[in-house]
Design an enzyme around this catalytic site. Structure first.
Site, PDB file in Angstrom:
ATOM      1  N   LYS A   1     -13.648   0.131  14.991  1.00  0.00           N
ATOM      2  CA  LYS A   1     -12.117   0.102  14.204  1.00  0.00           C
ATOM      3  C   LYS A   1     -11.688   0.243  16.109  1.00  0.00           C
ATOM      4  O   LYS A   1     -11.209  -1.247  16.745  1.00  0.00           O
ATOM      5  CB  LYS A   1     -11.290   0.538  13.730  1.00  0.00           C
ATOM      6  CG  LYS A   1     -11.560   0.273  12.511  1.00  0.00           C
ATOM      7  CD  LYS A   1     -10.359   0.105  11.759  1.00  0.00           C
ATOM      8  CE  LYS A   1     -10.704   0.150  10.169  1.00  0.00           C
ATOM      9  NZ  LYS A   1     -10.013   0.768   9.105  1.00  0.00           N
TER      10      LYS A   1
ATOM     11  N   ASN B   1       0.991  -1.570  -0.314  1.00  0.00           N
ATOM     12  CA  ASN B   1      -0.018  -0.490  -0.055  1.00  0.00           C
ATOM     13  C   ASN B   1       0.699   1.515  -0.090  1.00  0.00           C
ATOM     14  O   ASN B   1       2.498   0.987  -0.094  1.00  0.00           O
ATOM     15  CB  ASN B   1      -1.151   0.193   1.146  1.00  0.00           C
ATOM     16  CG  ASN B   1       0.038  -0.205   2.548  1.00  0.00           C
ATOM     17  OD1 ASN B   1       0.355   1.054   2.691  1.00  0.00           O
ATOM     18  ND2 ASN B   1      -0.307  -1.201   3.050  1.00  0.00           N
TER      19      ASN B   1
ATOM     20  N   PRO C   1      -3.424 -12.337   9.863  1.00  0.00           N
ATOM     21  CA  PRO C   1      -3.884 -11.975  11.000  1.00  0.00           C
ATOM     22  C   PRO C   1      -4.472 -10.207  11.301  1.00  0.00           C
ATOM     23  O   PRO C   1      -3.462  -9.569  11.621  1.00  0.00           O
ATOM     24  CB  PRO C   1      -2.608 -12.494  12.406  1.00  0.00           C
ATOM     25  CG  PRO C   1      -1.648 -12.557  11.336  1.00  0.00           C
ATOM     26  CD  PRO C   1      -1.959 -12.387   9.685  1.00  0.00           C
TER      27      PRO C   1
HETATM   28  O1  PMT Z   1       3.000   6.039   6.626  1.00  0.00           O
HETATM   29  P1  PMT Z   1       2.248   7.743   6.155  1.00  0.00           P
HETATM   30  O2  PMT Z   1       2.247   7.791   4.646  1.00  0.00           O
HETATM   31  O3  PMT Z   1       3.882   8.242   7.393  1.00  0.00           O
HETATM   32  O4  PMT Z   1       0.704   7.431   6.220  1.00  0.00           O
HETATM   33  C1  PMT Z   1       0.691   7.403   7.558  1.00  0.00           C
HETATM   34  C2  PMT Z   1      -0.651   6.340   7.506  1.00  0.00           C
HETATM   35  C3  PMT Z   1      -2.010   6.881   6.657  1.00  0.00           C
HETATM   36  C4  PMT Z   1      -0.525   4.851   7.464  1.00  0.00           C
HETATM   37  C5  PMT Z   1      -1.343   5.640   9.393  1.00  0.00           C
HETATM   38  O5  PMT Z   1      -1.467   7.487   9.604  1.00  0.00           O
HETATM   39  C6  PMT Z   1      -2.679   5.011   9.492  1.00  0.00           C
HETATM   40  O6  PMT Z   1      -3.087   4.918   9.109  1.00  0.00           O
HETATM   41  N1  PMT Z   1      -1.462   3.759  10.075  1.00  0.00           N
HETATM   42  C7  PMT Z   1      -3.256   2.930   9.854  1.00  0.00           C
HETATM   43  C8  PMT Z   1      -2.919   2.330   8.218  1.00  0.00           C
HETATM   44  C9  PMT Z   1      -4.379   0.889   8.891  1.00  0.00           C
HETATM   45  O7  PMT Z   1      -4.000  -0.331   8.928  1.00  0.00           O
HETATM   46  O8  PMT Z   1      -5.654   1.329   8.762  1.00  0.00           O
HETATM   47  P2  PMT Z   1      -7.071   0.291   8.963  1.00  0.00           P
HETATM   48  O9  PMT Z   1      -7.787   1.349   9.488  1.00  0.00           O
HETATM   49  O10 PMT Z   1      -6.696  -0.540   8.131  1.00  0.00           O
HETATM   50  O11 PMT Z   1      -6.498  -0.880  10.424  1.00  0.00           O
HETATM   51  C10 PMT Z   1      -6.708   0.077  11.758  1.00  0.00           C
HETATM   52  C11 PMT Z   1      -5.312  -0.879  12.778  1.00  0.00           C
HETATM   53  O12 PMT Z   1      -5.731  -2.268  12.486  1.00  0.00           O
HETATM   54  C12 PMT Z   1      -4.668   0.004  12.580  1.00  0.00           C
HETATM   55  O13 PMT Z   1      -3.272   0.056  13.544  1.00  0.00           O
HETATM   56  C13 PMT Z   1      -3.406  -1.300  11.564  1.00  0.00           C
HETATM   57  O14 PMT Z   1      -1.937  -0.844  12.152  1.00  0.00           O
HETATM   58  C14 PMT Z   1      -4.061  -2.180  12.657  1.00  0.00           C
HETATM   59  N2  PMT Z   1      -4.198  -3.306  11.981  1.00  0.00           N
HETATM   60  C15 PMT Z   1      -4.750  -3.320  10.450  1.00  0.00           C
HETATM   61  C16 PMT Z   1      -4.476  -4.761   9.818  1.00  0.00           C
HETATM   62  C17 PMT Z   1      -3.786  -6.235  10.437  1.00  0.00           C
HETATM   63  N3  PMT Z   1      -3.959  -6.852   9.746  1.00  0.00           N
HETATM   64  N4  PMT Z   1      -3.780  -5.828  11.609  1.00  0.00           N
HETATM   65  C18 PMT Z   1      -3.112  -4.567  12.560  1.00  0.00           C
HETATM   66  O15 PMT Z   1      -2.874  -4.699  13.376  1.00  0.00           O
END
Ligand code: PMT
Length: 437
Positions: free
Chosen positions: A364, A237, A332
């Site tokens: 979330k 991504n 996971p």
């Molecule tokens: O890296 P940059 O270019 O500075 O951009 C920053 C960012 C936009 C990536 C950052 O600010 C951000 O939003 N990071 C989380 C991205 C994400 O995976 O979001 P999500 O909504 O898909 O996931 C929610 C949370 O679960 C996140 O904390 C993620 O780390 C966690 N997750 C997601 C999927 C997974 N399989 N395991 C996880 O632990």
């Protein structure tokens, strides 16, 4: 910022903020800070001119004092033009002392930076000698002191210099920026080059930051994961790692012990932070399993791939072998798993969203069992993925905790860490030496 400004005419003034180009986005983390830069007499003195600029880019107000030897390498006029401030050189110069009083200079500084610091000046600082304006100011100054030595390798390695460096480094409020190794002006190869200017600026940020996270063991994740299809292709991504790296940098400045688990990114490693490199979500999971039990808090800024190719070919797949669909397997949910185990005790998630509203973030927060969640948009060009700025809404189970308006990721990181600091202080103390399980 590269043009030289004329020295400010008219009456001499106390510290005054330099002009800033409108619209320029800088981290602004030294806004309101007054830095007194002492330049001593070594060939690296010319680099101090650029250091003025680097500090100004962080919005610091910089004043400069030169030793007599430094004026043989660089002129006061250079620094006067760059800083827009009068430059102090002599203790008893007619007129100068009354206008740039050395005690006043010492009092006004939020941080004293000596760059380059010669062996002679280090010796004077170490023993408390005050026989010229810069050494007198240094002795009279209660502000944190950043020392960036630069000299010939033999002078640096001399036991006298090493003793002085040890004594100075042990002093409270002193931050030493180790010289770099390489080709020296004298033709020798070895340690003694002035450290990179951004490293010196980072030391100023460390020296001037409040230490409200002192003792916090913080685990931060950053960047994307890459899920390989074969030896050359992968699913990933647009995360650049900037948000997570900013969190790690700012937390370190504020005294936290930081482990940063980083997906593949093109960013310099934050000084003072332990970096663990990973590629896939499962490697990230292994790193979290290793480091989370010893942490007080986790911030999951990494953009973890939810899915991976069901199989990975060891070599490069032929085009014909790729087919028109790619079987996937779920990764996971790392944050949710840690949430279930309650490890570490404080967990902050991020939510990358492409629509307004709080619902997805609140869902979330509950699903991942974290105490705080930073909701950010990743569909707008000026924030989120891959840029220097972000805008975040911080949520807890009760709703909105804080709205952090569009600003540099360092500013956003500071806002998130403020909330973390508050919750960490409220945690019941763990028994000494115990891991959290
Ligand atoms: O890296 P940059 O270019 O500075 O951009 C920053 C960012 C936009 C990536 C950052 O600010 C951000 O939003 N990071 C989380 C991205 C994400 O995976 O979001 P999500 O909504 O898909 O996931 C929610 C949370 O679960 C996140 O904390 C993620 O780390 C966690 N997750 C997601 C999927 C997974 N399989 N395991 C996880 O632990």
């Amino acid at each position: 910022l590269l043009h030289a400004r004329r020295p400010t005419p008219g009456p001499r003034r106390a510290y005054q903020a330099p002009d800033r180009r409108p619209g320029r986005r800088v981290p602004n983390v030294l806004t309101g800070k007054r830095i007194l830069l002492v330049v001593t007499g070594g060939i690296a003195a010319y680099k101090a001119a650029e250091l003025v600029r680097v500090l100004q880019r962080h919005n610091a107000t910089v004043r400069v004092a030169l030793t007599a030897a430094a004026t043989r390498f660089v002129t006061p006029l250079t620094f006067e033009a760059l800083s827009g401030q009068p430059v102090a050189t002599e203790l008893f110069a007619p007129g100068e002392e009354s206008q740039i009083n050395h005690i006043q200079l010492a009092r006004e500084a939020d941080c004293l930076v000596v760059a380059p610091a010669t062996a002679n000046f280090l010796a004077k600082l170490s023993w408390g000698l005050a026989d010229d304006l810069p050494s007198t100011v240094a002795l009279a100054c209660r502000a944190p002191l950043v020392l960036a030595p630069a000299m010939n390798v033999a002078m640096l390695e001399h036991p006298a210099t090493q003793d002085n460096l040890r004594r100075l480094a042990a002093r409270p409020g002193v931050v030493l920026v180790s010289p770099a190794a390489g080709e020296l002006a004298c033709g020798e190869i070895g340690a003694g080059r002035l450290a990179p200017l951004e490293e010196i600026a980072e030391a100023v940020l460390v020296a001037t930051s409040p230490k409200d996270l002192d003792g916090l063991r913080l685990l931060v994740t950053a960047g994307p994961t890459e899920e390989p299809v074969d030896a050359v292709r992968y699913l990933s991504n647009r995360s650049s790692g900037r948000m997570g790296y900013a969190l790690a940098r700012v937390a370190h400045r504020r005294g936290a012990q930081v482990v940063l688990v980083s997906g593949p990114v093109l960013l310099p490693r934050p000084p003072g932070v332990t970096v663990v490199d990973v590629r896939t979500a499962r490697e990230l999971q292994a790193a979290l399993d290793q480091h989370a039990p010893a942490a007080d808090a986790l911030i999951m800024a990494a953009a973890v791939a939810d899915l991976r190719p069901a199989t990975t070919a060891p070599g490069k797949l032929r085009k014909a072998a790729l087919g028109d669909s790619l079987p996937l397997a779920p990764n996971p949910d790392l944050l949710a798993e840690l949430g279930e185990r309650g490890v570490p005790p404080l967990r902050i998630g991020f939510a990358a969203e492409t629509e307004p509203g709080l619902e997805a973030g609140l869902a979330k927060l509950a699903a991942k069992g974290c105490q705080l969640l930073a909701l950010n948009r990743v569909d707008l060009p000026d924030r989120g993925f891959g840029v220097d700025d972000n805008e975040v809404i911080l949520l807890d189970r009760q709703g909105v905790v804080a709205r952090l308006p569009l600003a540099s990721k360092e500013r956003i990181a500071a806002g998130i860490l403020d909330q973390l600091a508050r919750r960490w202080r409220e945690l019941p103390a763990a028994p000494a030496g115990a891991d959290h399980e």
